[in-house]
Design a protein around this motif. Structure first.
Motif, PDB file in Angstrom:
ATOM      1  N   TYR A  77     -17.434 -12.933  -6.233  1.00 40.97           N
ATOM      2  CA  TYR A  77     -16.030 -13.339  -6.352  1.00 40.97           C
ATOM      3  C   TYR A  77     -15.237 -12.316  -7.174  1.00 40.97           C
ATOM      4  CZ  TYR A  77     -11.949 -16.180  -7.467  1.00 40.97           C
ATOM      5  OH  TYR A  77     -10.662 -16.635  -7.611  1.00 40.97           O
ATOM      6  N   ASP A  78     -15.790 -11.926  -8.296  1.00 41.91           N
ATOM      7  CA  ASP A  78     -15.082 -10.987  -9.184  1.00 41.91           C
ATOM      8  C   ASP A  78     -14.818  -9.643  -8.511  1.00 41.91           C
ATOM      9  OD1 ASP A  78     -14.917 -12.790 -11.213  1.00 41.91           O
ATOM     10  OD2 ASP A  78     -16.586 -11.970 -12.383  1.00 41.91           O
ATOM     11  N   ASN A  79     -15.678  -9.265  -7.568  1.00 49.59           N
ATOM     12  CA  ASN A  79     -15.498  -7.993  -6.879  1.00 49.59           C
ATOM     13  C   ASN A  79     -14.757  -8.144  -5.555  1.00 49.59           C
ATOM     14  OD1 ASN A  79     -16.944  -5.766  -8.475  1.00 49.59           O
ATOM     15  ND2 ASN A  79     -18.361  -7.482  -8.566  1.00 49.59           N
ATOM     16  N   GLY A  80     -14.180  -9.324  -5.340  1.00 49.46           N
ATOM     17  CA  GLY A  80     -13.361  -9.544  -4.147  1.00 49.46           C
ATOM     18  C   GLY A  80     -14.167  -9.650  -2.870  1.00 49.46           C
ATOM     19  N   LEU A  81     -15.481  -9.893  -2.979  1.00 53.89           N
ATOM     20  CA  LEU A  81     -16.326  -9.923  -1.784  1.00 53.89           C
ATOM     21  C   LEU A  81     -16.449 -11.326  -1.186  1.00 53.89           C
ATOM     22  CD1 LEU A  81     -19.137  -7.548  -3.031  1.00 53.89           C
ATOM     23  CD2 LEU A  81     -17.446  -7.059  -1.272  1.00 53.89           C
ATOM     24  N   ALA A  82     -16.434 -12.341  -2.021  1.00 53.93           N
ATOM     25  CA  ALA A  82     -16.565 -13.711  -1.521  1.00 53.93           C
ATOM     26  C   ALA A  82     -15.364 -14.541  -1.950  1.00 53.93           C
ATOM     27  CB  ALA A  82     -17.859 -14.346  -2.044  1.00 53.93           C
ATOM     28  N   LYS A  83     -15.021 -15.501  -1.106  1.00 50.08           N
ATOM     29  CA  LYS A  83     -13.938 -16.429  -1.421  1.00 50.08           C
ATOM     30  C   LYS A  83     -14.478 -17.840  -1.246  1.00 50.08           C
ATOM     31  CE  LYS A  83     -10.245 -13.400   0.114  1.00 50.08           C
ATOM     32  NZ  LYS A  83      -9.246 -13.153   1.160  1.00 50.08           N
ATOM     33  N   TYR A  84     -13.732 -18.835  -1.745  1.00 46.85           N
ATOM     34  CA  TYR A  84     -14.184 -20.211  -1.533  1.00 46.85           C
ATOM     35  C   TYR A  84     -13.010 -21.083  -1.108  1.00 46.85           C
ATOM     36  CZ  TYR A  84     -12.162 -20.992  -6.158  1.00 46.85           C
ATOM     37  OH  TYR A  84     -11.318 -21.045  -7.225  1.00 46.85           O
ATOM     38  N   ARG A  85     -13.344 -22.160  -0.432  1.00 49.60           N
ATOM     39  CA  ARG A  85     -12.347 -23.195  -0.202  1.00 49.60           C
ATOM     40  C   ARG A  85     -12.919 -24.497  -0.754  1.00 49.60           C
ATOM     41  NH1 ARG A  85     -14.078 -21.817   5.211  1.00 49.60           N
ATOM     42  NH2 ARG A  85     -12.309 -20.459   5.540  1.00 49.60           N
ATOM     43  N   ARG A  86     -11.997 -25.342  -1.221  1.00 51.30           N
ATOM     44  CA  ARG A  86     -12.412 -26.607  -1.807  1.00 51.30           C
ATOM     45  C   ARG A  86     -12.682 -27.622  -0.710  1.00 51.30           C
ATOM     46  NH1 ARG A  86     -10.257 -27.683  -7.508  1.00 51.30           N
ATOM     47  NH2 ARG A  86      -9.030 -25.798  -7.251  1.00 51.30           N
ATOM     48  N   GLY A  87     -13.719 -28.419  -0.890  1.00 47.16           N
ATOM     49  CA  GLY A  87     -14.003 -29.477   0.077  1.00 47.16           C
ATOM     50  C   GLY A  87     -14.583 -30.679  -0.638  1.00 47.16           C
ATOM     51  N   ARG A  88     -15.036 -31.642   0.152  1.00 53.40           N
ATOM     52  CA  ARG A  88     -15.616 -32.860  -0.454  1.00 53.40           C
ATOM     53  C   ARG A  88     -17.047 -33.042   0.020  1.00 53.40           C
ATOM     54  NH1 ARG A  88     -12.801 -34.675  -4.036  1.00 53.40           N
ATOM     55  NH2 ARG A  88     -10.548 -34.591  -3.917  1.00 53.40           N
ATOM     56  N   HIS A  89     -17.867 -33.553  -0.869  1.00 45.45           N
ATOM     57  CA  HIS A  89     -19.230 -33.909  -0.487  1.00 45.45           C
ATOM     58  C   HIS A  89     -19.136 -35.016   0.552  1.00 45.45           C
ATOM     59  CE1 HIS A  89     -23.297 -35.476  -0.703  1.00 45.45           C
ATOM     60  NE2 HIS A  89     -23.644 -34.351  -1.326  1.00 45.45           N
ATOM     61  N   PRO A  90     -19.851 -34.909   1.687  1.00 48.18           N
ATOM     62  CA  PRO A  90     -19.694 -35.888   2.773  1.00 48.18           C
ATOM     63  C   PRO A  90     -20.023 -37.321   2.351  1.00 48.18           C
ATOM     64  CG  PRO A  90     -21.530 -34.360   3.190  1.00 48.18           C
ATOM     65  CD  PRO A  90     -20.778 -33.832   2.026  1.00 48.18           C
ATOM     66  N   GLU A  91     -20.935 -37.499   1.390  1.00 48.03           N
ATOM     67  CA  GLU A  91     -21.309 -38.862   0.997  1.00 48.03           C
ATOM     68  C   GLU A  91     -20.615 -39.313  -0.288  1.00 48.03           C
ATOM     69  OE1 GLU A  91     -25.552 -38.303   1.121  1.00 48.03           O
ATOM     70  OE2 GLU A  91     -25.205 -37.658   3.185  1.00 48.03           O
ATOM     71  N   THR A  92     -20.698 -38.472  -1.320  1.00 47.28           N
ATOM     72  CA  THR A  92     -20.184 -38.914  -2.621  1.00 47.28           C
ATOM     73  C   THR A  92     -18.684 -38.682  -2.759  1.00 47.28           C
ATOM     74  OG1 THR A  92     -20.542 -36.787  -3.681  1.00 47.28           O
ATOM     75  CG2 THR A  92     -22.398 -38.323  -3.681  1.00 47.28           C
ATOM     76  N   GLY A  93     -18.124 -37.783  -1.947  1.00 49.01           N
ATOM     77  CA  GLY A  93     -16.700 -37.485  -2.067  1.00 49.01           C
ATOM     78  C   GLY A  93     -16.372 -36.564  -3.236  1.00 49.01           C
ATOM     79  N   ALA A  94     -17.400 -36.104  -3.948  1.00 50.46           N
ATOM     80  CA  ALA A  94     -17.181 -35.198  -5.075  1.00 50.46           C
ATOM     81  C   ALA A  94     -16.682 -33.843  -4.562  1.00 50.46           C
ATOM     82  CB  ALA A  94     -18.481 -35.008  -5.849  1.00 50.46           C
ATOM     83  N   THR A  95     -15.922 -33.133  -5.411  1.00 52.73           N
ATOM     84  CA  THR A  95     -15.404 -31.826  -5.024  1.00 52.73           C
ATOM     85  C   THR A  95     -16.546 -30.823  -4.890  1.00 52.73           C
ATOM     86  OG1 THR A  95     -13.377 -32.261  -6.227  1.00 52.73           O
ATOM     87  CG2 THR A  95     -13.838 -29.973  -5.699  1.00 52.73           C
ATOM     88  N   ARG A  96     -16.513 -30.069  -3.805  1.00 53.81           N
ATOM     89  CA  ARG A  96     -17.502 -29.008  -3.622  1.00 53.81           C
ATOM     90  C   ARG A  96     -16.772 -27.735  -3.236  1.00 53.81           C
ATOM     91  NH1 ARG A  96     -22.005 -30.825   0.486  1.00 53.81           N
ATOM     92  NH2 ARG A  96     -23.603 -29.851  -0.764  1.00 53.81           N
ATOM     93  N   TYR A  97     -17.434 -26.631  -3.468  1.00 56.68           N
ATOM     94  CA  TYR A  97     -16.839 -25.351  -3.122  1.00 56.68           C
ATOM     95  C   TYR A  97     -17.660 -24.714  -2.009  1.00 56.68           C
ATOM     96  CZ  TYR A  97     -14.208 -26.128  -7.319  1.00 56.68           C
ATOM     97  OH  TYR A  97     -13.384 -26.685  -8.246  1.00 56.68           O
ATOM     98  N   PHE A  98     -16.953 -24.367  -0.947  1.00 55.71           N
ATOM     99  CA  PHE A  98     -17.624 -23.747   0.194  1.00 55.71           C
ATOM    100  C   PHE A  98     -17.274 -22.263   0.232  1.00 55.71           C
ATOM    101  CE2 PHE A  98     -17.281 -28.216   1.159  1.00 55.71           C
ATOM    102  CZ  PHE A  98     -18.579 -28.502   1.575  1.00 55.71           C
ATOM    103  N   TRP A  99     -18.319 -21.454   0.189  1.00 57.18           N
ATOM    104  CA  TRP A  99     -18.122 -20.008   0.050  1.00 57.18           C
ATOM    105  C   TRP A  99     -18.162 -19.305   1.394  1.00 57.18           C
ATOM    106  CZ3 TRP A  99     -17.129 -17.745  -4.662  1.00 57.18           C
ATOM    107  CH2 TRP A  99     -17.182 -18.631  -5.753  1.00 57.18           C
TER     108      TRP A  99
END
Ligand SMILES: [Zn+2]
Length: 196
Positions: A77-99
């Motif tokens: 991430y720091d080197n601009g190589l990967a990005k993430y989008r925010r999503g939800r855990h399919p069961e718990t609904g907790a916030t997850r980050y998808f890279w």
């Protein structure tokens, strides 16, 4: 000889190979296993077409600890190589980050890496052009600057042989050639990025 030279050249021209080398160096600097960093990078790359891959999935996939995975993600991430989008855990609904990896930004990173290499090579070239170096014919691996040779009275501290001046013109020529080639590559890369 000929084929070895060619294969080395084509290896240098492979942007993914140079990117992987860069990731390994960054991982080593952070005292992480470079191969693990590459495994994570490749897995994200494979999942970049869809919704991406979460750090939990990455950790489970390889059996790495989540903290190791997060440290690797941080480097990417720091080197601009990967990005993430925010999503939800399919069961718990907790916030997850998808890279995911955005290849257009990867190309930009590669060009800026090459620019950095050119800048360092130019510094080296300037140093070679502006300085005289001395060496002992019996101990040719050790090079002395003019100041060092002067303070040694131009005598080898190991064997007393008179220090001779290094002819660094071949080295200067090689540096100039590498810089010229890299600057050409950067121009080509920039044209590709603009066209994409
Ligand atoms: Zn010597």
């Amino acid at each position: 000889m000929q084929s070895a030279g060619n294969s080395k050249k084509s290896k240098n021209r492979d942007p993914m190979a140079s990117l992987r080398r860069f990731i390994m160096i960054m991982a080593e600097k952070k005292r992480l296993n470079p191969q693990n960093a590459i495994a994570v990078f490749d897995a994200i790359l494979q999942h970049s077409g869809g919704k991406g891959i979460s750090d939990e999935e990455l950790a489970a996939m390889f059996g790495f600890s989540q903290s190791e995975v997060r440290k690797i993600l941080r480097i990417l991430y720091d080197n601009g190589l990967a990005k993430y989008r925010r999503g939800r855990h399919p069961e718990t609904g907790a916030t997850r980050y998808f890279w995911y990896i955005d290849l257009s930004s990867v190309n930009v990173v590669l060009v800026s890496r090459k620019r950095e290499v050119v800048r360092k090579l130019k510094e080296k070239l300037k140093y070679e052009e502006e300085n005289e170096f001395y060496y002992c014919p019996n101990h040719p691996l050790k090079k002395y600057t003019f100041d060092e040779a002067f303070s040694l009275n131009f005598q080898c501290p190991k064997c007393g042989h008179v220090l001779e001046q290094v002819d660094n013109s071949a080295r200067i020529e090689i540096l100039r050639e590498i810089i010229r080639r890299l600057e050409e590559e950067i121009k080509e890369d920039e044209a590709k990025i603009r066209a994409s």
